[in-house]
Design an enzyme around this catalytic site. Structure first.
Site, mmCIF file in Angstrom:
data_model
loop_
_atom_site.group_PDB
_atom_site.id
_atom_site.type_symbol
_atom_site.label_atom_id
_atom_site.label_comp_id
_atom_site.label_asym_id
_atom_site.label_seq_id
_atom_site.Cartn_x
_atom_site.Cartn_y
_atom_site.Cartn_z
ATOM 1 N N ASP A 1 -1.736 -18.693 28.964
ATOM 2 C CA ASP A 1 -0.697 -19.610 29.213
ATOM 3 C C ASP A 1 -0.066 -20.364 27.886
ATOM 4 O O ASP A 1 -0.501 -20.492 27.049
ATOM 5 C CB ASP A 1 -1.266 -20.701 30.031
ATOM 6 C CG ASP A 1 -0.424 -21.697 30.742
ATOM 7 O OD1 ASP A 1 0.295 -21.242 31.413
ATOM 8 O OD2 ASP A 1 -0.635 -22.721 30.203
ATOM 9 N N GLU B 1 1.844 -15.348 27.752
ATOM 10 C CA GLU B 1 2.948 -15.862 28.633
ATOM 11 C C GLU B 1 3.986 -16.511 27.510
ATOM 12 O O GLU B 1 3.492 -17.308 27.022
ATOM 13 C CB GLU B 1 2.543 -17.111 29.824
ATOM 14 C CG GLU B 1 3.884 -17.283 30.287
ATOM 15 C CD GLU B 1 3.755 -18.902 30.855
ATOM 16 O OE1 GLU B 1 4.507 -19.163 31.709
ATOM 17 O OE2 GLU B 1 3.006 -19.553 30.509
HETATM 18 C C1 GLC Z 1 2.651 -22.042 32.322
HETATM 19 C C2 GLC Z 1 2.026 -22.115 33.631
HETATM 20 C C3 GLC Z 1 2.841 -23.178 34.605
HETATM 21 C C4 GLC Z 1 2.270 -24.497 33.739
HETATM 22 C C5 GLC Z 1 2.447 -24.722 32.310
HETATM 23 C C6 GLC Z 1 1.798 -25.559 31.507
HETATM 24 O O1 GLC Z 1 4.042 -22.224 32.252
HETATM 25 O O2 GLC Z 1 2.523 -21.127 34.305
HETATM 26 O O3 GLC Z 1 2.338 -23.227 35.724
HETATM 27 O O4 GLC Z 1 2.560 -25.579 34.632
HETATM 28 O O5 GLC Z 1 1.913 -23.541 31.758
HETATM 29 O O6 GLC Z 1 0.217 -25.335 31.563
#
Ligand code: GLC
Ligand code: CA
Length: 559
Positions: free
Chosen positions: A224, A283
């Site tokens: 994440d 991500e």
């Molecule tokens: C990422 C996740 C999202 C979350 C954020 C904070 O972007 O995909 O769903 O709210 O991180 O953890």
């Protein structure tokens, strides 16, 4: 782009060498556990529910290769699971520790891998580390989060934040803790304090946690917002720029993407690589394909957001595909993402972007892109049945930023793409016998697994055909990609190539028929359609001319 002339076979040693690596070959299916299948009637999906549906996903069903589970850890649920209070355990809401181990072994028995979502930038404010850290400036956890003194006091005598950083979820990125008389940083909600990754204790604890899941047989991780882990050590204010929102009015120079992140990532990857056959995908938070490609290494992929941000336009998709091919080059492997738990459902989003009513037609054509382009496809649960966004009334909103949305903080309510999987057309959608945690879309219209399984013209049937075709042909999984000028501005076409194997994919973005020109597959050879959005895909009328139906995607090979 290659012109419409003969296609010469070519080999690609790098790709050849990597054939058979599951994370490159395979399709990864994302499950939002809360919304997949509920077995105990509490309205919330659970791990036994996922186990019960493994045959739907495995070789006897869709035939995906791995399952990525959005967070399954204990959480107060303020960011619906992305606020983790214990990274080492399973939330009892989803099941027991034994259920998780059973999920891993039952998945493995079917050749399915399990990928966990690691939320390591921040914890919940109810995590024991933060509870200790906020209580005093002394003690073993005092420096585990990003604490700073105020920069002064305002006219009312209130402490002023240390710098101008803002939260992605609206408002300032700093929250005041009276017990320490200091601010702590939160890139997301105030209930999601950011960890201090420069403290060696934090890294050791996180790596220990990761090792624990690897030991339990987990095959990989999605990281994440990984490029946010490190901030500038001195935390200077970000430069300002012109923008529509508080977030876009800053250049995010100091609150992410720090130069020493590369070393942290190398240490993390060495840990994961010390177990065979494991993989990770990071991500990328708020960054483009250049950044994604730069952070991609062998078996460690990175999401970039160009495809998910594109409108339904052949020219837009073609430009993105050509750019990513150039940016990633032959040795770095891209990801293919058209939807996830943060973005509108692809059928809704793409159809709306072009004013098309036939959302199922767009869903099928989009499937051809997801499964036909070069990269590892990530298939978000429900996309395979063409699920659409579900309107959520204001008093039912769960997504926290959506509750504070306003003119200076526009926010798309993410609940709309997180609604329960539609298994049947019955009330409860075969998802639950109880009251679902969030409302279920209209499943009576036939948009559910049971009804679509019986209909060869359904979105599900198209996904099954395309997935089977991809599984049967290495060229579609790992071949190189080159776009082709097919002579129509609403059609995107490309060649996949692996050694002497060729495949040609063409997608008509328009809703009416289009006649296109194909490159010659070589002397004495003909293009033969073998799969597509339609149960009987269109084939060439003479050697190199093909008429595609509206929103048709076809896969062809030389014969
Ligand atoms: C990422 C996740 C999202 C979350 C954020 C904070 O972007 O995909 O769903 O709210 O991180 O953890
Ligand atoms: Ca349940």
């Amino acid at each position: 782009m290659i012109e419409s002339n003969a296609v010469e076979p070519r080999t690609s040693p790098t790709i050849e060498r990597r054939r058979g690596e599951w994370w490159r070959d395979g399709v990864i299916y994302q499950i939002y556990p809360r919304s997949f299948a509920d077995t105990n009637g509490d309205g919330v999906g659970d791990l036994p529910g996922i186990i019960a549906r493994l045959d739907y996903l495995g070789p006897a069903g869709l035939g995906v290769d791995a399952i990525w589970l959005s967070p399954i850890y204990p959480s107060p649920g303020l960011d619906v699971g992305y606020d983790v209070s214990d990274h080492e355990r399973v939330d009892p809401l989803f099941g027991t520790e034994e259920d998780f181990d059973r999920l891993v072994s039952e998945a493995h028995q079917r050749g399915l891998r399990i990928v966990l979502d690691l939320v390591m930038n921040h914890t919940s404010d109810r995590h024991r580390w933060f509870e200790a850290s906020r209580s005093s400036r002394d003690g073993p956890y005092a420096d585990w989060y990003l604490w700073r003194d105020p920069s002064g006091v305002d006219r009312q005598g209130r402490p002023r934040p240390p710098n101008n950083w803002v939260s992605f979820f609206g408002g300032p990125a700093w929250a005041w803790e009276p017990r320490r008389e200091q601010f702590y940083l939160h890139t997301f909600l105030a209930e999601q304090p950011d960890l201090n990754w420069r403290n060696p204790g934090v890294e050791a604890a996180q790596f220990g946690m990761v090792r624990g899941w690897l030991e339990r047989g987990v095959d990989g991780f999605r990281l994440d917002v990984f490029n946010v882990f490190l901030k500038h050590p001195d935390m200077p204010s970000n430069p300002r720029r012109v923008g529509q929102t508080a977030w876009t009015r800053q250049v995010h120079r100091h609150d992410r993407d720090q130069p020493d992140f590369a070393d942290l990532l190398t240490r993390f990857r060495a840990l994961v690589d010390s177990y065979p056959d494991r993989f990770t995908v990071g991500e990328l938070f708020d960054g483009g394909p250049d950044r994604a490609a730069a952070l991609t290494t062998d078996r460690h992929l990175v999401f970039d957001w160009e495809l998910i941000g594109a409108p339904w336009s052949a020219r837009a998709f073609e430009a993105i595909v050509e750019r990513r091919e150039r940016t990633f080059g032959p040795d770095r492997w891209p990801t293919l993402v058209l939807s996830n738990h943060d973005q509108p459902r692809q059928a809704s989003r793409l159809a709306a972007s072009a004013g098309i009513d036939d959302v199922d037609g767009v869903a099928k054509a989009a499937a051809t892109l997801l499964l036909g382009l070069r990269g590892t496809p990530f298939l978000y649960y429900g996309e395979e049945i063409g699920m659409i966004d579900v309107a959520i009334p204001a008093d039912e909103i769960v997504d926290p930023p959506a509750r504070r949305a306003g003119p200076d903080f526009p926010w798309w309510n993410r609940d709309q793409c997180r609604t329960p999987m539609a298994w049947t057309g019955e009330p409860g959608a075969g998802f639950t016998t109880g009251r679902p945690w969030i409302r279920i879309g209209d499943v009576r219209a036939g948009r559910n697994v049971a009804d679509e399984s019986a209909d060869p013209g359904s979105v599900l049937a198209a996904y099954r055909r395309l997935l089977a075709a991809r599984r049967a042909r290495p060229v579609l999984r790992v071949g190189t990609l080159e776009t082709v000028d097919a002579g129509d501005s609403d059609v995107v076409a490309w060649i996949r190539r692996l050694g002497n194997d060729l495949a040609l994919v063409a997608v008509n973005f328009a809703t009416d028929d289009r006649r296109v020109t194909l490159p010659s597959p070589g002397a004495d050879r003909q293009w033969r359609p073998f799969a597509g959005t339609d149960p009987s895909p269109s084939g060439p009328t003479d050697g190199t001319h093909l008429t595609l139906r509206g929103l048709e995607g076809v896969l062809l090979e030389p014969s």
